[in-house]
Design a protein around this motif. Structure first.
Motif, short mmCIF file in Angstrom:
data_model
loop_
_atom_site.label_atom_id
_atom_site.label_comp_id
_atom_site.label_asym_id
_atom_site.label_seq_id
_atom_site.Cartn_x
_atom_site.Cartn_y
_atom_site.Cartn_z
N THR A 61 0.96 -1.27 -0.18
CA THR A 61 0.08 0.01 -0.01
C THR A 61 0.83 1.10 0.03
OG1 THR A 61 -1.82 -1.07 1.27
CG2 THR A 61 -1.74 1.31 1.11
N LEU A 62 0.54 2.42 -0.74
CA LEU A 62 1.30 3.34 -0.99
C LEU A 62 0.40 4.91 -1.02
CD1 LEU A 62 4.39 4.32 -1.11
CD2 LEU A 62 4.03 4.18 -3.79
N PHE A 63 0.55 5.60 -0.12
CA PHE A 63 -0.12 6.67 -0.11
C PHE A 63 0.67 8.01 -0.28
CE2 PHE A 63 -4.30 5.76 2.72
CZ PHE A 63 -4.46 4.58 2.19
N PHE A 64 0.25 8.94 -1.24
CA PHE A 64 1.05 10.20 -1.34
C PHE A 64 0.01 11.18 -1.03
CE2 PHE A 64 3.54 7.63 -4.20
CZ PHE A 64 4.81 7.73 -3.64
N PHE A 65 0.38 12.34 -0.34
CA PHE A 65 -0.19 13.53 0.12
C PHE A 65 0.54 14.68 -0.16
CE2 PHE A 65 -1.95 10.19 3.08
CZ PHE A 65 -3.16 10.10 2.63
N PHE A 66 0.08 15.45 -1.08
CA PHE A 66 0.64 16.76 -1.59
C PHE A 66 0.07 17.82 -1.00
CE2 PHE A 66 1.00 13.75 -5.53
CZ PHE A 66 2.13 13.20 -5.08
N SER A 67 0.90 18.88 -0.45
CA SER A 67 -0.02 19.74 0.35
C SER A 67 0.64 21.32 -0.10
CB SER A 67 0.34 19.70 1.60
OG SER A 67 1.79 19.83 1.85
N ASP A 68 1.68 21.24 -1.25
CA ASP A 68 2.09 22.51 -1.60
C ASP A 68 2.29 22.39 -3.11
OD1 ASP A 68 4.40 20.88 -2.27
OD2 ASP A 68 5.47 21.48 -0.57
N ILE A 69 2.93 23.53 -3.72
CA ILE A 69 2.86 23.82 -5.16
C ILE A 69 4.29 23.53 -5.89
CG2 ILE A 69 0.91 25.31 -5.34
CD1 ILE A 69 2.73 27.70 -5.29
N LYS A 70 5.08 23.18 -4.82
CA LYS A 70 6.43 22.44 -5.44
C LYS A 70 6.50 21.33 -6.46
CE LYS A 70 8.35 23.79 -1.08
NZ LYS A 70 9.15 23.35 0.28
N PRO A 71 7.21 21.16 -7.35
CA PRO A 71 7.18 19.83 -8.04
C PRO A 71 7.57 18.64 -7.31
CG PRO A 71 8.95 21.65 -8.81
CD PRO A 71 8.26 22.06 -7.68
N ILE A 72 6.70 17.84 -7.59
CA ILE A 72 6.34 16.63 -6.65
C ILE A 72 7.64 15.65 -6.89
CG2 ILE A 72 4.87 14.79 -6.13
CD1 ILE A 72 3.97 17.44 -5.20
N HIS A 92 -2.66 5.38 -3.70
CA HIS A 92 -3.52 6.40 -3.45
C HIS A 92 -2.58 7.66 -3.63
CE1 HIS A 92 -6.82 8.95 -1.62
NE2 HIS A 92 -6.05 9.75 -1.10
N PHE A 93 -3.21 8.93 -4.58
CA PHE A 93 -2.58 9.92 -4.74
C PHE A 93 -3.64 11.05 -4.52
CE2 PHE A 93 0.06 7.40 -7.62
CZ PHE A 93 1.27 7.92 -7.41
N GLU A 94 -3.39 12.09 -3.82
CA GLU A 94 -4.07 13.17 -3.38
C GLU A 94 -3.52 14.39 -3.49
OE1 GLU A 94 -6.81 14.19 0.45
OE2 GLU A 94 -6.33 12.52 0.03
N ALA A 135 -2.46 17.54 -6.17
CA ALA A 135 -1.22 18.04 -6.49
C ALA A 135 -1.57 19.33 -7.53
CB ALA A 135 -0.25 17.12 -7.53
N TYR A 136 -0.68 20.44 -7.40
CA TYR A 136 -1.01 21.71 -8.15
C TYR A 136 -0.25 21.59 -9.26
CZ TYR A 136 -3.07 23.42 -3.62
OH TYR A 136 -3.69 23.42 -2.49
N LYS A 137 0.81 21.10 -9.37
CA LYS A 137 1.52 21.26 -10.63
C LYS A 137 1.31 19.90 -11.49
CE LYS A 137 3.89 24.90 -10.12
NZ LYS A 137 3.58 26.20 -11.04
N TRP A 138 1.70 20.04 -12.75
CA TRP A 138 1.48 18.85 -13.83
C TRP A 138 2.14 17.79 -13.43
CZ3 TRP A 138 -2.49 19.33 -16.87
CH2 TRP A 138 -2.59 18.06 -18.27
N PHE A 139 0.97 16.63 -13.44
CA PHE A 139 1.31 15.32 -12.96
C PHE A 139 1.15 14.22 -13.98
CE2 PHE A 139 0.80 11.27 -10.90
CZ PHE A 139 1.86 11.27 -9.94
N PHE A 140 2.14 13.24 -14.30
CA PHE A 140 1.74 12.14 -15.26
C PHE A 140 2.27 10.81 -14.61
CE2 PHE A 140 6.29 12.38 -15.71
CZ PHE A 140 6.79 11.34 -16.23
N LYS A 185 -5.80 -3.21 -6.62
CA LYS A 185 -7.28 -3.44 -6.37
C LYS A 185 -7.75 -2.06 -6.25
CE LYS A 185 -7.43 -7.94 -4.20
NZ LYS A 185 -8.15 -8.70 -2.98
N TYR A 186 -6.96 -0.99 -5.61
CA TYR A 186 -7.44 0.33 -5.41
C TYR A 186 -6.55 1.34 -6.04
CZ TYR A 186 -8.77 4.61 -2.75
OH TYR A 186 -9.18 5.86 -2.54
N LEU A 187 -6.97 2.10 -6.89
CA LEU A 187 -6.23 3.27 -7.56
C LEU A 187 -6.95 4.34 -7.28
CD1 LEU A 187 -3.65 4.13 -9.35
CD2 LEU A 187 -5.08 3.34 -11.32
N SER A 188 -6.20 5.52 -7.05
CA SER A 188 -6.93 6.87 -6.68
C SER A 188 -5.88 7.67 -7.28
CB SER A 188 -7.36 7.31 -5.47
OG SER A 188 -7.73 8.66 -5.32
N PHE A 189 -6.45 8.71 -8.30
CA PHE A 189 -5.63 9.98 -8.58
C PHE A 189 -6.44 11.22 -8.41
CE2 PHE A 189 -3.98 6.99 -11.72
CZ PHE A 189 -2.73 6.83 -11.35
#
Length: 916
Positions: free
Chosen positions: A553-564, A584-586, A588-593, A605-609
């Motif tokens: 399981t891998l969670f990412f929480f982004f809270s600012d506008i810096k490059p991730i 789970h990604f949650e 991000a302000y900058k472009w992400f791919f 089983k679970y994927l969230s962008f």
């Protein structure tokens, strides 16, 4: 030529194929053996947990060591099973003579992994044999202890369900509450800082919340804001949060630097008398910058701070007038009152039986006047359902052995954790994956539990229903706090207390359940194999050096506008974390791919962008054969790759303005789909073809369609006639406003509907709506109904929530007669012609919350509002007429007396200054 090439290749590689066949034969047998071994180890671990609870700190160190080794062995076995399914269990399936070539290519490609897997299986089996031999040395026997510990408790679901009520109101805060209210609404015109200081679990937030929502406070200030700070915070993010509460759009603040944010905040607050609560402040330098944004406009503005640290409160004195309020522990009498309130909330009419008074005093004494400890212990006792003095004595003795001579909240919370049924423990530990003070939506949390395998099937219930039951139990035990509820009483948003989270992180470290890496370099590392990782950091160094081969399981929480991320790190993600089940990604302000190799996550089983600025998904998503939940809401993805129809196990799909045109020839195969949200039906889509396929999705329970136009009318009604199992339905214009939609063509509506949202022009409410026997929640928007809709809705006996707004009704009056007996919440908004509301005696007898928003022509409060005896909240927002606001003004409004019976009246003070 192709056949000749196959023949030559087969002849040349025949010895290799024979050797591989023998190897595979051996692997298959050992694979079956090691799966059985895993079941045995898991059973032993469950028994070990039960024994540890019974023996507490007296557990033999040898047993602890064995358990640690057995847990790691179980992790290794799980890993090798999943790798086996990738490299050995998967076979080529191409048709014709290509089969042989594919088989050869597959064997060559997986040769090294299969040999490694075979070797790893043999190594694990040898390792497990050694563990078993050592376990026999310590005579670790299966079965429960006879010590009378908590493992003998029997759990009864009906009783647990009855515990699902809001947290017992804390007692002993009357005097500090009144004092703080006085400090806020009285005193000097200068800006004043008020600090509430106390240890964790003492009720600082609860007290501040009561003060913040008190009618005297809400009516006194032009603007109110509640900001949660916590240990890890960004001044810029706090200011953005504050500006959004002031009405500034989020997008407008993203590019602002700190200086611009401060200037904008000062400008917005210039003419307002404001009160801002900063909850849970840790840093003594917090006020150094924030004070410049919250200008002193000599208008009686106030700042309320809650903190565990006295130096935080004192640090504000350098810049402002400051009052410091130190919270004291509850007295013995108040502690007992709170304990009784929580423990006997469903028994003995809330009173303590005489034979339990003495032992109650003994238990309360151990809690040292700490409200959180008292509530936790009381909730635990209430949930156990024990009532005899002997059972209570055993419980108290066990509690004493846990606490010893050094009573602490962590040990009390740890005791509550130990007392949990085994199936609830991982559910609670999962909150360790979320950042501090994070409020999680329960539906999302339960989907993650399901993907992890925590939620077990129960006959006659969906997995989601079982998961909600688990959450109710955790709330009932006061280990999880319910932040909000749905209209039918289910937990909507929840979180854990800071101290509960600290206990959880300690357990996670010991059990190797997860590690959390925060922006403040907080690291709870389990050492060795780690099953789950949660990252709230933008440090490339931290992320690139994290070991991921064992992570599920891998969670990412982004809270600012810096490059991730660095590009190379993102590209390596599917390779580094190839055994993931939850990703789970949650935000991000900058472009992400995401890389094209997304499909390499074979076990996902679970994927969230959620709320990531991505506009497409790779075609390889079709390889995620185990995917059950896909959340792309808030993204820029509009068209899904057609390969998504291969996801036969997908149960939940949520996006924003999704188009199904690419899937018109395949969506019918997604037979497990239960939720399909935010599907856009544009004019050029062949909607009739899509509806024919949607009709075949017999498991679908929740559907949201937008951009409906008149030409979709027949296909839409035909679809609704077929979807008899729907429970939630939303139909709307979306961005493409069209003509009138006639829904009367629906002859057989879904009879199980409990939630319906209609956001389209109807002119007349279809008759079938009033015949829905289970409808509990109804929202009407943009319908332009000419007739009073209440006449059509009066027969909805189970309706609990009604929202009529934004020109849903174009008439001048609404007349509530003696119906709507179960209605709890009513919202009326932007009904531009509405000038009269009549409430007859007996109507809406259960109504608890009434909200008006921008009813321009309404001049007086509804006739008969005094008949709403259970009304708790009357909220007025938006642009109301000056006459209406004058009539209900707290300082002499002629109609104010009519709403004196309502405990909480909220009037947007800024709107009170608005003239028509």
């Amino acid at each position: 030529m192709a056949e000749m090439a196959v023949s030559l290749a087969v002849d040349h590689l025949l010895p290799l194929l024979k050797g591989e066949a023998n190897l595979l034969k051996g692997i298959h047998k050992e694979f079956a053996d090691i799966k059985d071994e895993l079941e045995s180890i898991q059973a032993f671990l469950k028994d070990a947990d039960r024994r540890a609870v019974a023996e507490g700190e007296n557990t033999d160190e040898g047993v602890k060591t064995w358990v640690k080794q057995a847990r790691e062995a179980a992790f290794r076995i799980e890993d090798i099973i999943d790798e086996y399914l990738i490299y050995v269990g998967k076979k080529p399936h191409d048709p014709g003579c290509v089969v042989s070539l594919n088989k050869i290519a597959h064997l060559i490609k997986t040769l090294i992994p299969r040999h490694r897997i075979a070797s790893e299986i043999r190594d694990i089996k040898s390792h497990v044999r050694g563990i078993r031999e050592r376990s026999e040395t310590y005579s670790f026997e299966r079965g429960s202890s006879s010590s009378g510990g908590s493992q003998n408790v029997k759990w009864h679901d009906p009783r647990i369900a009855s515990l699902f009520v809001e947290e017992a109101e804390l007692v002993g805060f009357e005097k500090p509450r009144d004092k703080l209210i006085g400090l806020l609404v009285e005193g000097p015109e200068e800006r004043t800082v008020i600090s509430v200081v106390g240890m964790g679990g003492q009720g600082k937030t609860t007290l501040a919340n009561r003060v913040f929502n008190n009618p005297k406070v809400t009516c006194h200030f032009d603007f109110q804001a509640w900001i949660t700070v916590s240990q890890s915070y960004s001044v810029d993010e706090l200011l953005r949060n504050l500006l959004q509460k002031l009405g500034t759009e989020k997008e407008e603040t993203i590019e602002m630097d700190q200086e611009a944010l401060i200037k904008e905040t000062r400008n917005c607050l210039q003419q307002k008398r404001y009160v801002v609560v900063f909850d849970d402040v840790w840093n003594p330098h917090f006020w150094d910058v924030i004070q410049f944004a919250l200008l002193d406009n000599k208008n009686g503005s106030r700042i309320l701070i809650t903190t565990r640290k006295e130096d935080v409160a004192m640090s504000c004195k350098k810049f402002s007038s400051v009052h410091v309020h130190m919270l004291e522990p509850l007295s013995h009498e108040k502690s007992l009152e709170l304990f009784y309130k929580k423990t006997f909330q469903h028994d003995f009419n809330g009173r303590c039986p005489d034979d339990l008074v003495e032992i109650s005093c003994e238990i309360v004494e151990k809690c040292k006047g700490l409200p959180l400890a008292i509530v936790c212990i009381g909730g635990l006792l209430c949930s156990k359902g024990i009532s005899t003095a002997l059972e209570w004595k055993r419980f108290c003795n066990n509690l004493s052995s846990e606490l010893g001579n050094n009573s602490s909240i962590n040990k009390i919370l740890g005791f509550s954790y130990d007392d949990l049924p085994y199936y609830l423990k991982p559910c609670l530990l999962y909150f360790g994956m979320y950042p501090e003070d994070y409020a999680v939506r329960s539906k999302r949390l339960i989907r993650q539990w399901i993907a992890e395998g925590f939620v077990k099937y129960e006959k006659g219930k969906t997995l989601e229903e079982v998961g909600q039951q688990y959450l109710r139990e955790l709330v009932g035990r006061s280990l999880v706090q319910a932040r909000s509820f749905t209209i039918d009483g289910k937990v909507s948003v929840c979180q854990v207390h800071d101290l509960t989270r600290e206990m959880i992180l300690e357990k996670c470290k010991y059990l190797r359940f997860c590690e959390y890496i925060g922006e403040d370099s907080e690291l709870v590392s389990s050492g060795g194999i780690t099953r789950r990782q949660s990252l709230k950091t933008t440090s490339y160094v931290s992320m690139e050096n994290i070991e991921g081969s064992h992570v599920r399981t891998l969670f990412f929480f982004f809270s600012d506008i810096k490059p991730i991320f660095s590009t190379s790190w993102v590209e390596e993600l599917p390779k580094k974390y190839k055994l993931l089940k939850v990703l789970h990604f949650e935000t991000a302000y900058k472009w992400f791919f995401f890389p094209k190799s997304l499909g390499n996550f074979m076990h996902l089983k679970y994927l969230s962008f959620e709320y990531l600025p991505i506009d497409s998904l790779p075609k390889s998503i079709g390889n995620l054969q185990n995917l059950e939940s896909l959340n792309i809401s808030g993204t820029l993805i509009r068209i899904l790759p057609k390969e998504i129809y291969k996801l036969r196990k997908l149960r939940y799909l949520s996006g924003t303005l999704l188009k199904l045109i690419q899937m018109k020839d395949g969506i019918e195969g997604m037979t497990s789909l239960q939720t399909l949200k935010k599907v856009s039906i544009t004019y050029d889509d062949r909607f009739e073809l899509i509806t024919r396929e949607l009709e075949k999705l017999r498991q679908l329970r929740s559907l949201s369609l937008i951009d409906i136009a008149t030409e979709h009318e027949n296909a839409l009604c035909s679809l609704l006639n077929q979807m008899q199992h729907l429970e939630e339905l939303c139909i709307g214009f979306g961005l493409f406003f069209g003509g009138v939609i006639d829904l009367s063509l629906v002859s057989s509506p879904p009879k199980f509907l409990w939630k319906l949202r209609l956001e389209l022009k109807l002119n007349k409410l279809p008759e079938w709506v009033q015949e829905l026997p289970n409808l509990a929640k109804l929202t009407l928007r943009w319908c332009e109904l000419i007739e009073d809709p209440l006449k059509s809705l009066k027969n909805l006996q189970n309706l609990m929530y009604l929202d009529i707004g934004f020109e849903a009704y174009v008439g001048e009056s609404l007349h509530f007669q003696g119906e709507f007996q179960n209605l709890k919440e009513l919202n009326l908004s932007r009904l531009d012609n509405l000038n009269s509301i009549v409430i007859e005696k007996g109507a809406m007898s259960s109504l608890e919350r009434l909200t008006f928003y921008s009813l321009f022509l309404l001049k007086t409060v509804p006739i008969g509002i005094h008949n709403l005896e259970k009304l708790q909240v009357f909220q007025v927002e938006g642009e109301m007429s000056a006459e209406f606001l004058d009539n209900i003004a707290p300082d002499g409004g002629q109609d104010r007396w009519i709403i004196q019976h309502v405990p909480y009246v909220s009037i947007d003070a800024q709107v009170m200054e608005t003239k028509p």
